[in-house]
Motif scaffolding. Structure first.
Motif, mmCIF file in Angstrom:
data_model
loop_
_atom_site.group_PDB
_atom_site.id
_atom_site.type_symbol
_atom_site.label_atom_id
_atom_site.label_comp_id
_atom_site.label_asym_id
_atom_site.label_seq_id
_atom_site.Cartn_x
_atom_site.Cartn_y
_atom_site.Cartn_z
ATOM 1 N N SER A 167 3.019 -6.684 2.145
ATOM 2 C CA SER A 167 1.905 -5.973 2.767
ATOM 3 C C SER A 167 0.598 -6.249 2.004
ATOM 4 O O SER A 167 0.182 -7.391 1.910
ATOM 5 C CB SER A 167 2.230 -4.483 2.848
ATOM 6 O OG SER A 167 1.301 -3.802 3.650
ATOM 7 N N MET A 168 -0.030 -5.227 1.423
ATOM 8 C CA MET A 168 -1.212 -5.502 0.616
ATOM 9 C C MET A 168 -0.850 -6.317 -0.621
ATOM 10 O O MET A 168 -1.687 -7.063 -1.142
ATOM 11 C CB MET A 168 -1.909 -4.204 0.222
ATOM 12 C CG MET A 168 -2.720 -3.595 1.352
ATOM 13 S SD MET A 168 -3.851 -2.349 0.738
ATOM 14 C CE MET A 168 -4.665 -1.857 2.269
ATOM 15 N N PHE A 206 0.834 -1.203 0.000
ATOM 16 C CA PHE A 206 0.000 0.000 0.000
ATOM 17 C C PHE A 206 0.866 1.250 0.000
ATOM 18 O O PHE A 206 1.811 1.375 0.778
ATOM 19 C CB PHE A 206 -0.888 -0.032 1.241
ATOM 20 C CG PHE A 206 -1.965 1.007 1.283
ATOM 21 C CD1 PHE A 206 -2.993 1.011 0.359
ATOM 22 C CD2 PHE A 206 -1.960 1.978 2.273
ATOM 23 C CE1 PHE A 206 -4.008 1.955 0.415
ATOM 24 C CE2 PHE A 206 -2.959 2.936 2.343
ATOM 25 C CZ PHE A 206 -3.986 2.930 1.410
ATOM 26 N N TRP A 263 -0.962 -8.233 4.524
ATOM 27 C CA TRP A 263 -2.158 -7.589 5.068
ATOM 28 C C TRP A 263 -3.338 -7.956 4.193
ATOM 29 O O TRP A 263 -3.293 -7.857 2.961
ATOM 30 C CB TRP A 263 -1.975 -6.078 5.077
ATOM 31 C CG TRP A 263 -3.051 -5.296 5.788
ATOM 32 C CD1 TRP A 263 -3.003 -4.804 7.049
ATOM 33 C CD2 TRP A 263 -4.328 -4.905 5.248
ATOM 34 N NE1 TRP A 263 -4.167 -4.128 7.350
ATOM 35 C CE2 TRP A 263 -5.010 -4.183 6.259
ATOM 36 C CE3 TRP A 263 -4.977 -5.103 4.017
ATOM 37 C CZ2 TRP A 263 -6.282 -3.654 6.075
ATOM 38 C CZ3 TRP A 263 -6.255 -4.585 3.842
ATOM 39 C CH2 TRP A 263 -6.901 -3.867 4.858
ATOM 40 N N ASN A 264 -4.442 -8.360 4.838
ATOM 41 C CA ASN A 264 -5.676 -8.623 4.112
ATOM 42 C C ASN A 264 -6.823 -8.687 5.115
ATOM 43 O O ASN A 264 -6.642 -9.194 6.229
ATOM 44 C CB ASN A 264 -5.590 -9.944 3.338
ATOM 45 C CG ASN A 264 -6.609 -10.028 2.215
ATOM 46 O OD1 ASN A 264 -7.793 -9.760 2.395
ATOM 47 N ND2 ASN A 264 -6.146 -10.426 1.028
ATOM 48 N N GLN A 276 -6.212 -2.254 -3.385
ATOM 49 C CA GLN A 276 -6.418 -3.220 -2.311
ATOM 50 C C GLN A 276 -5.911 -4.617 -2.722
ATOM 51 O O GLN A 276 -5.619 -4.856 -3.898
ATOM 52 C CB GLN A 276 -7.902 -3.270 -1.948
ATOM 53 C CG GLN A 276 -8.438 -1.947 -1.410
ATOM 54 C CD GLN A 276 -7.779 -1.542 -0.101
ATOM 55 O OE1 GLN A 276 -7.859 -2.249 0.891
ATOM 56 N NE2 GLN A 276 -7.128 -0.388 -0.105
ATOM 57 N N PRO A 277 -5.817 -5.546 -1.751
ATOM 58 C CA PRO A 277 -5.238 -6.860 -2.052
ATOM 59 C C PRO A 277 -5.910 -7.616 -3.192
ATOM 60 O O PRO A 277 -5.213 -8.241 -4.005
ATOM 61 C CB PRO A 277 -5.388 -7.612 -0.729
ATOM 62 C CG PRO A 277 -5.307 -6.539 0.307
ATOM 63 C CD PRO A 277 -6.031 -5.374 -0.293
#
Length: 308
Positions: A177-178, A109, A202-203, A141-142
């Protein structure tokens, strides 16, 4: 009186001559069989694994900043592609070893390709084609990043200048991360992927029972952006028990550990990619038995043996 010729002093007896000829004939036959076998049967390791690339690994070789291959690179403009934001392709310069597996590497991100650029030449020098990419926007976003990683793989294998160097059946994804969350999304969407490595991922989705791709989840003990208790650990623990999986938690590290050259990340990423993209069991020694905690590793969990 007529003398008797001394025939036995100059000529071998018939039985000895026959024996000599038989031995020579047998030796020639054995040599012919050995020669024929050598010519008609591939080498053992080549028959077992045609994707093996590079010399036998050592701890020093997987920790080294560069592997055995010289690396070239080419830039890909965002104006020439669709579905992702362009990037840089790193690849082994030599073509003498045939084609290589390929990996797309995605940032997190608000970050750009440059935040993950160190992995490009490092992995390529070990015998992979590596595409470090930008996303369409830094705020994606992911789920979007996962789709973009697959679009980048499709471009890499179908239209890029490096496509002839790639075995399109041996592909993997890495993200931070994302981008790490996107790595899981990509593996979920495309089960044919051979390896996935989410780095401090990250999710909002915490469970991944659909992922069958061999997955190495890397967390960091000091991560306050994507704490391992609510991200990396549940991501790992919800992968199916039938999936080859591992969880590496970096010691004394933050969420941004993957943004700079990191020997621990590199050595286990190389080993994971080699084991599952190249099916190279020479690298299994670095993954099984499970590595013990030390100054670099807070915790390591995993499936052993691998590839079952």
């Amino acid at each position: 009186m007529q003398s008797t010729p001394r025939t036995g002093t100059t000529t071998p007896p018939p039985t000895r001559r026959t024996r000599t000829r038989r031995l020579a004939g047998t030796a020639a036959a054995v040599a012919a069989v050995v020669s024929l076998t050598t010519l008609s049967t591939p080498g053992a390791h080549a028959a077992d694994n045609p994707y093996e690339r590079g010399p036998a690994p050592t701890r020093a070789s997987i920790e080294a900043p560069r592997g055995p291959y010289a690396v070239s690179q080419t830039s890909v403009s965002s104006l020439l592609v669709s579905g992702f934001g362009g990037g840089t392709i790193y690849y082994p310069t030599s073509t003498s070893d045939g084609t290589f597996g390929a990996v797309v590497v995605t940032p997190g991100f608000t970050a750009t390709e440059s935040s993950m650029a160190w992995l490009g030449p490092r992995l390529a020098s070990q015998g992979f084609v590596v595409f470090t990419i930008d996303t369409l926007t830094t705020l994606d976003q992911p789920d979007s990043r996962g789709r973009q990683m697959l679009a980048a793989l499709d471009y890499l294998t179908e239209r890029s200048s490096a496509r002839t160097r790639i075995d399109g059946t041996r592909l993997g994804v890495i993200g931070h991360s994302m981008g790490g969350g996107g790595t899981l999304e990509a593996a979920k969407s495309r089960p044919s992927l051979k390896a996935a490595i989410p780095l401090t991922p990250w999710n909002l989705d915490k469970t991944w029972p659909e992922v069958t791709t061999p997955t190495l989840v890397v967390g960091a003990d000091g991560d306050t952006v994507a704490p391992v208790a609510t991200h990396a650990k549940p991501f790992y623990s919800t992968l199916p028990s039938t999936t080859d999986r591992a969880y590496l938690e970096l010691n004394n590290a933050t969420h941004f550990a993957p943004n700079i050259s990191n020997t621990t990340i590199a050595k286990y990423s190389v080993s994971w990619l080699k084991r599952f993209i190249d099916d190279d069991t020479r690298y299994e020694q670095f993954l099984c038995p499970l590595p013990e905690p030390d100054r670099d590793i807070e915790e390591y969990r995993g499936t052993c043996p691998l590839g079952g």
